[in-house]
Every structure is written in C-alpha cells, then in structure tokens.
Motif scaffolding. Structure first.
Motif, short mmCIF file in Angstrom:
data_model
loop_
_atom_site.label_atom_id
_atom_site.label_comp_id
_atom_site.label_asym_id
_atom_site.label_seq_id
_atom_site.Cartn_x
_atom_site.Cartn_y
_atom_site.Cartn_z
N LYS A 41 0.85 -1.18 0.00
CA LYS A 41 0.00 0.00 0.00
C LYS A 41 0.88 1.24 0.00
CE LYS A 41 -3.80 -2.28 2.31
NZ LYS A 41 -4.63 -2.35 3.52
N GLY A 42 0.88 1.95 -1.12
CA GLY A 42 1.68 3.16 -1.24
C GLY A 42 0.89 4.41 -0.88
N PHE A 43 1.49 5.56 -1.20
CA PHE A 43 0.89 6.85 -0.86
C PHE A 43 -0.48 7.02 -1.52
CE2 PHE A 43 0.30 11.43 -1.68
CZ PHE A 43 0.22 11.85 -0.37
N GLY A 44 -0.61 6.66 -2.79
CA GLY A 44 -1.89 6.80 -3.49
C GLY A 44 -3.00 6.01 -2.82
N HIS A 45 -2.68 4.79 -2.39
CA HIS A 45 -3.67 3.97 -1.70
C HIS A 45 -4.10 4.62 -0.38
CE1 HIS A 45 -5.67 0.24 -0.44
NE2 HIS A 45 -5.24 0.58 0.76
N ILE A 46 -3.15 5.15 0.34
CA ILE A 46 -3.46 5.82 1.61
C ILE A 46 -4.35 7.03 1.37
CG2 ILE A 46 -2.46 7.12 3.53
CD1 ILE A 46 -0.07 5.13 3.34
N VAL A 48 -6.52 7.62 -1.22
CA VAL A 48 -7.89 7.30 -1.64
C VAL A 48 -8.65 6.45 -0.64
CG1 VAL A 48 -7.36 7.53 -4.09
CG2 VAL A 48 -7.31 5.28 -3.04
N SER A 49 -7.97 5.79 0.27
CA SER A 49 -8.70 4.94 1.21
C SER A 49 -8.78 5.52 2.62
CB SER A 49 -8.08 3.54 1.27
OG SER A 49 -6.77 3.60 1.79
N GLU A 50 -7.75 6.14 3.09
CA GLU A 50 -7.74 6.61 4.47
C GLU A 50 -7.90 8.12 4.62
OE1 GLU A 50 -4.35 4.94 6.52
OE2 GLU A 50 -4.61 3.03 5.47
N MET A 51 -7.16 8.89 3.86
CA MET A 51 -7.20 10.34 4.01
C MET A 51 -8.55 10.92 3.57
SD MET A 51 -3.30 11.35 2.95
CE MET A 51 -3.46 13.07 3.40
N VAL A 52 -9.08 10.43 2.46
CA VAL A 52 -10.38 10.92 2.00
C VAL A 52 -11.46 10.57 3.02
CG1 VAL A 52 -12.16 10.67 0.23
CG2 VAL A 52 -9.77 10.88 -0.44
N ALA A 53 -11.46 9.34 3.48
CA ALA A 53 -12.46 8.92 4.48
C ALA A 53 -12.38 9.77 5.74
CB ALA A 53 -12.28 7.45 4.82
N SER A 54 -11.19 10.03 6.20
CA SER A 54 -11.01 10.82 7.41
C SER A 54 -11.46 12.26 7.21
CB SER A 54 -9.54 10.79 7.83
OG SER A 54 -9.33 11.59 8.96
N ALA A 55 -11.16 12.82 6.05
CA ALA A 55 -11.50 14.23 5.79
C ALA A 55 -13.00 14.48 5.78
CB ALA A 55 -10.88 14.67 4.47
N VAL A 56 -13.79 13.48 5.37
CA VAL A 56 -15.23 13.68 5.24
C VAL A 56 -16.03 12.80 6.20
CG1 VAL A 56 -15.10 14.49 2.86
CG2 VAL A 56 -15.43 12.05 3.33
N ARG A 57 -15.35 12.18 7.15
CA ARG A 57 -16.01 11.31 8.13
C ARG A 57 -16.82 10.21 7.43
NH1 ARG A 57 -17.76 16.17 9.15
NH2 ARG A 57 -19.95 15.56 9.26
N GLY A 58 -16.20 9.63 6.40
CA GLY A 58 -16.89 8.63 5.60
C GLY A 58 -16.24 7.26 5.66
N GLU A 59 -16.85 6.35 4.92
CA GLU A 59 -16.34 4.99 4.80
C GLU A 59 -16.01 4.72 3.34
OE1 GLU A 59 -18.88 2.03 6.56
OE2 GLU A 59 -19.45 3.40 8.16
N ALA A 67 -11.91 -7.39 -13.39
CA ALA A 67 -12.52 -6.65 -14.49
C ALA A 67 -12.32 -5.14 -14.39
CB ALA A 67 -14.02 -6.95 -14.55
N GLY A 68 -11.92 -4.65 -13.22
CA GLY A 68 -11.69 -3.21 -13.06
C GLY A 68 -11.82 -2.77 -11.62
N LEU A 69 -11.05 -1.77 -11.27
CA LEU A 69 -11.06 -1.22 -9.92
C LEU A 69 -12.40 -0.55 -9.64
CD1 LEU A 69 -9.34 -0.35 -7.37
CD2 LEU A 69 -9.07 1.82 -8.57
N ALA A 70 -12.91 -0.75 -8.44
CA ALA A 70 -14.12 -0.06 -8.00
C ALA A 70 -13.81 0.61 -6.67
CB ALA A 70 -15.28 -1.04 -7.85
N TRP A 71 -14.14 1.88 -6.55
CA TRP A 71 -13.93 2.67 -5.34
C TRP A 71 -15.24 3.34 -5.00
CZ3 TRP A 71 -14.59 7.93 -4.47
CH2 TRP A 71 -13.98 8.47 -3.33
N SER A 72 -15.62 3.31 -3.73
CA SER A 72 -16.83 4.01 -3.32
C SER A 72 -16.64 4.64 -1.95
CB SER A 72 -18.04 3.07 -3.30
OG SER A 72 -17.85 2.06 -2.33
N ILE A 73 -17.44 5.67 -1.70
CA ILE A 73 -17.42 6.33 -0.40
C ILE A 73 -18.86 6.63 0.02
CG2 ILE A 73 -17.11 8.64 -1.39
CD1 ILE A 73 -15.32 9.17 1.19
N ASP A 74 -19.11 6.47 1.29
CA ASP A 74 -20.40 6.79 1.91
C ASP A 74 -20.08 7.77 3.03
OD1 ASP A 74 -22.57 6.72 3.82
OD2 ASP A 74 -23.31 4.96 2.79
N MET A 75 -20.69 8.97 2.97
CA MET A 75 -20.34 10.02 3.94
C MET A 75 -21.55 10.86 4.27
SD MET A 75 -18.43 12.66 1.35
CE MET A 75 -18.20 11.61 -0.07
#
Length: 84
Positions: A41-46, A48-59, A67-75
């Motif tokens: 897990k490099g900087f980019g992973h951190i 999109v997964s941890e810093m974004v979630a923390s900034a908006v109090r989301g998951e 077949a392809g990367l999927a990313w989602s956030i619930d906030m």
C-alpha cells in the motif's frame, strides 16, 4: 484509462439514512487491463482509502476486481454539500 477502450463510470446519490442525509459516490473502471490487489500500500492507496475517508467522516471501499477497480465512499452529505 491506460488503454484506449478503458472507461470510468462515476455515480453519486444523496439519500436519507437514520435521519441523516448521506452522499454515496462510486468510481468503477472497465475495459482496461486485468486488475490485481497491490503488493504494498503506497501513498496513493493511503490517500484514496484513508485520508479521503477521514477528511469527510466517511467509509471508503476499494475492490480490486479483475474486471476493473471499484472505489466508493459513503459520507454525511453535510461534509461536502451546502444545504439550506
């Protein structure tokens, strides 16, 4: 996006959830090369997964489906929307 036929679908919705409005956003890649989970897990992973979630109090959810990367956030919608 690394190949000409690669595509990204972005979707979002605002909905009520237990008396609180929630914003759900997703990013789904398709028609690209096969995807595999990263070895480390490099900087980019951190970001999109941890810093974004923390900034908006989301998951955040990351799915490295072949077949392809999927990313989602619930906030909380109030974290990013001006309401009123």
């Amino acid at each position: 996006l690394s190949v000409p036929d690669g595509r990204v679908a972005v979707a979002w919705e605002v909905a009520g959830h237990d008396g609180e409005r929630r914003l759900r956003m997703s990013w789904r890649e398709s028609n690209g090369p096969p995807v595999a989970p990263p070895v480390r897990k490099g900087f980019g992973h951190i970001v999109v997964s941890e810093m974004v979630a923390s900034a908006v109090r989301g998951e955040v959810t990351l799915d490295y489906a072949p077949a392809g990367l999927a990313w989602s956030i619930d906030m909380p919608a109030a974290a990013v929307l001006r309401e009123g």
